[in-house]
Scaffold this active site. Structure first.
Site, mmCIF file in Angstrom:
data_model
loop_
_atom_site.group_PDB
_atom_site.id
_atom_site.type_symbol
_atom_site.label_atom_id
_atom_site.label_comp_id
_atom_site.label_asym_id
_atom_site.label_seq_id
_atom_site.Cartn_x
_atom_site.Cartn_y
_atom_site.Cartn_z
ATOM 1 N N GLU A 282 -5.432 -1.719 -6.373
ATOM 2 C CA GLU A 282 -4.759 -3.169 -6.721
ATOM 3 C C GLU A 282 -4.026 -2.581 -7.894
ATOM 4 O O GLU A 282 -3.716 -3.116 -8.556
ATOM 5 C CB GLU A 282 -5.733 -4.049 -6.551
ATOM 6 C CG GLU A 282 -5.002 -4.804 -5.921
ATOM 7 C CD GLU A 282 -6.069 -6.353 -6.278
ATOM 8 O OE1 GLU A 282 -5.583 -7.538 -6.244
ATOM 9 O OE2 GLU A 282 -7.203 -6.463 -7.060
ATOM 10 N N LYS B 128 -2.508 -8.147 1.558
ATOM 11 C CA LYS B 128 -3.959 -9.336 2.214
ATOM 12 C C LYS B 128 -3.720 -10.341 2.240
ATOM 13 O O LYS B 128 -2.715 -11.086 2.264
ATOM 14 C CB LYS B 128 -4.253 -9.165 0.445
ATOM 15 C CG LYS B 128 -5.973 -9.987 0.335
ATOM 16 C CD LYS B 128 -5.439 -10.076 -1.429
ATOM 17 C CE LYS B 128 -7.241 -10.357 -1.856
ATOM 18 N NZ LYS B 128 -8.188 -9.995 -2.896
ATOM 19 N N CYS C 172 -9.477 -6.305 -3.088
ATOM 20 C CA CYS C 172 -10.613 -6.872 -3.423
ATOM 21 C C CYS C 172 -11.202 -7.841 -2.697
ATOM 22 O O CYS C 172 -12.304 -7.408 -2.389
ATOM 23 C CB CYS C 172 -10.201 -7.583 -4.934
ATOM 24 S SG CYS C 172 -10.389 -8.111 -6.391
#
Length: 524
Positions: free
Chosen positions: A279, A349, A401
C-alpha cells in the site's frame, strides 16, 4: 419466606462490583483467542461463564454486565490502537489511551445489547427467584443475538468488524466451516457451543453431547461438499517488503530513495510473473512520479512481468488510495503500451479508514490535534464494486488494508474467473503491537471463505502467502527488508460462502429473534 426469596432475587438481579470485574476479566481473556496467541478455546469458555453468571440478571443489569464483558474484550484486544495516536499522532499517552478506551466502550455496546435483549426476551427472572436457563435461551436466542450484534458492529458508523468471535477459529478446528458459513457463521457456532457449556454448569450435558458430534461431523463434511480444486496452473510471485520507517514515508526528501529501494529490491525477481509492492509504496500522486512510472512500466514489459503497486491516484480533482498495474496486463509481451494512468486496470479503495483516510466532522476535529490531520487523510472513495485487476492475464481481487476486514465487500468482487485474492497494507502505524498480526489473521479467513489463495504485501509485515484453506505457506519476518518469492498453485470453483454470503445466516438469526419476541409477547 416469600419475602426472603424476593429479596434474594432482587439482590441477584443487580450487577455487583465484583460481578462486573469478573465480566471484564472474562472479556479481557478473549484477547488470548486471537493472534498472536490463538488459544481459540478460551473464547467459548469465557462466553459460557459469562452467560452462566448473567443468568439471573434483569434486562438493565444484564446490559451493564455484558457492557463490562465487551469493554474487557476491546480494551485489551484492540489496545494497539493507541500506538498510532501516541507515536505518530502527536497525542500525549494519556489522551491516546483515553480515546482508545472510548472506542472500546463504544464497541462494548454491541455485546451489551445482546445481554439486554436476551434478558428481556426470555424474562430471565421468574416469580420464585429461579432463572430461565433453557435450551431455547442458550442454543438459539443467544447465538442469534450475538451474531446480529457482531454483524451490526461491522457496518454501523462505517463498521469495525475487528475481533469477531469467528476469527478466533483461524487456527482452530472449526475453520473449515468458514467456507460455508463465513467468519460470522463461526461466531454463531461458537456462541452456541458456549451456550451448551453454560448448560453443563447445571449438569445438563445432553446439549453438549449432541452439539460436539454435530460440530465434528460438520467440520469433516465441509471440505467434502466443496468444489474447489486445482487447475494445474501455477503463478510465480514476488512480494516486496520495503520496511520504510513511518516517520520517513511521507517526507518529500524520502520519495526518490523509497522508489529506488523498491526497484532495486525487485530487480533480482523479474523472473516472477507478478511483483507486488505494498500500500502506497509510491507515496505520491501519479503526476509527480510520471517518469518513474513510465520507466518501471517499460522494465516490467521487457521482462515479461507485471508490477502491482500501491499509489496515490488523482482523477477529477480527487485523490484516491489506489492500486495500479505496470507492465504486462493481459499477456506476456515485451513491447507493451506506455503507462497512461487513465484509471483502467486500477483499483481505488472504497472502504476508507476513519481518521486515517477521511475525517468525519473534519472542520471540528482537525484543529484539535495533529492526530486528526495525518498525511493523506482526505481521500475520496472508490466504487463499491470494481473489476478485478489483470496482471499477465490473471484476475486478481484486491482489498487495500482495512478493506480486508469486510467479507461481503471482497466477496462481491470475486467471481469464478478470479485467480487470486490480494491485500496490501502499511501497518507500520501500529509498531510491534498485536494489530498487524490480527490483521493477518483476518486476511487468512477471507481465503477460507472464498476458496482462493491470498497474497498479502506490506511495508513492514506481515508479508505472506496464504493457500485456499487459510494456511500461511510462506512469510517474511516483520520489521525486515526483504522479498518473498513463492509459486502459487491456482484453483477453481466456488465455496458455498462465495455463492450465498451472509444472507442465509442473517435470515436465520432474524427469524430466531422474531420467535423470541413472539414468545415474550405470549408470556405477558
Amino acid at each position: 419466606m416469600l419475602k426472603q426469596i424476593r429479596a434474594f432475587a432482587q439482590q441477584k438481579s443487580r450487577p455487583s462490583a465484583l460481578r462486573l470485574v469478573l465480566a471484564f476479566a472474562l472479556g479481557a481473556s478473549t484477547a488470548l483467542s486471537f493472534a498472536p496467541y490463538s488459544i481459540w478455546i478460551i473464547y467459548p469458555f469465557a462466553m459460557a461463564i459469562a452467560l452462566w453468571h448473567s443468568r439471573a440478571l434483569d434486562a438493565k443489569a444484564s446490559f451493564y454486565y455484558w457492557l463490562s464483558f465487551g469493554f474487557g474484550c476491546f480494551a485489551v484486544g484492540i489496545s494497539w490502537v493507541h500506538v498510532s495516536m501516541d507515536t505518530f499522532g502527536g497525542m500525549p499517552l494519556i489522551a491516546s489511551v483515553g480515546l482508545m478506551a472510548l472506542l472500546a466502550l463504544y464497541l462494548a455496546l454491541y455485546p451489551a445489547l445482546t445481554g439486554l435483549a436476551l434478558a428481556w426476551l426470555t424474562k430471565t427472572l421468574c416469580k420464585n427467584g429461579e432463572t430461565t436457563f433453557s435450551l431455547w435461551r442458550n442454543l438459539a436466542l443467544f447465538p442469534a443475538l450475538w451474531t446480529l450484534t457482531e454483524w451490526a458492529r461491522g457496518w454501523v458508523m462505517t463498521g469495525f468488524p475487528w475481533l469477531w468471535a469467528g476469527y478466533s477459529q483461524t487456527q482452530g478446528p472449526l475453520k473449515p466451516l468458514a467456507s460455508i458459513i463465513g467468519a460470522l457463521g463461526l461466531s454463531f457456532v461458537l456462541a452456541m457451543l458456549a451456550g451448551a457449556l453454560a448448560l453443563c454448569f447445571t449438569k445438563r450435558y445432553k446439549s453438549l453431547l449432541l452439539l460436539l458430534p454435530l460440530s465434528i461431523l460438520a467440520v469433516w463434511a465441509a471440505p467434502k461438499v466443496s468444489n474447489i480444486h486445482p487447475t494445474g496452473e501455477n503463478v510465480k510471485v514476488a512480494l516486496v517488503q520495503g520496511n520504510i520507517p513511518q516517520s520517513m514515508k511521507w517526507e518529500p526528501d524520502a520519495l526518490w530513495p523509497t522508489l529506488l529501494k523498491y526497484m532495486d529490491l525487485s530487480r533480482e525477481h523479474f523472473d516472477a510473473d507478478i511483483i507486488i509492492w505494498p500500500e502506497a509504496a509510491v507515496p505520491a500522486p501519479e503526476s509527480m512520479v510520471q517518469d518513474f512510472l513510465d520507466n518501471a512500466n517499460k522494465v516490467a514489459n521487457l521482462n515479461h512481468t507485471s508490477i502491482i503497486t500501491g499509489i496515490i491516484s488523482h482523477q477529477n480533482n480527487e485523490f484516491y488510495n489506489s492500486l495500479i498495474v505496470l507492465g504486462n496486463h493481459n499477456q506476456k509481451q515485451q513491447a507493451g503500451p506506455d503507462y497512461e494512468g487513465d484509471g483502467s486496470n486500477q483499483f481505488k479503495k472504497h472502504h476508507l479508514l476513519p481518521i486515517g483516510e477521511f475525517v468525519p466532522f473534519e472542520a471540528l476535529l482537525r484543529p484539535i490535534a495533529p492526530f486528526f490531520n495525518l498525511p493523506m487523510s482526505s481521500f475520496a472513495r472508490g466504487e463499491y464494486q470494481q473489476p478485478n485487476l489483470s496482471a499477465l492475464g490473471h484476475k486478481i481481487a484486491p482489498a487495500i488494508c482495512y478493506e480486508i476486514a469486510f467479507p461481503e465487500q471482497l466477496r462481491d468482487s470475486v467471481n469464478q474467473g478470479t485467480d487470486i485474492l490480494l491485500t496490501v497494507s502499511n501497518d507500520a502505524w501500529f509498531g510491534s503491537s498485536n494489530g498487524p498480526l490480527q490483521h493477518m489473521e483476518i486476511a487468512q479467513m477471507r481465503a477460507i471463505e472464498l476458496g482462493r489463495p491470498l497474497l498479502r504485501a506490506t511495508n513492514n509485515g506481515v508479508t505472506a502467502v496464504v493457500d485456499e484453506h487459510g494456511n500461511i505457506t510462506a512469510s517474511l519476518p516483520q520489521f525486515e527488508t526483504g522479498v518473498l518469492s513463492a509459486t502459487i498453485p491456482l484453483v477453481t470453483g466456488q465455496t458455498w460462502f462465495a455463492k450465498l454470503g451472509q444472507t442465509p445466516l442473517l435470515l436465520l438469526c432474524g427469524l430466531l429473534v422474531l420467535l423470541g419476541f413472539g414468545r415474550r409477547l405470549k408470556a405477558q
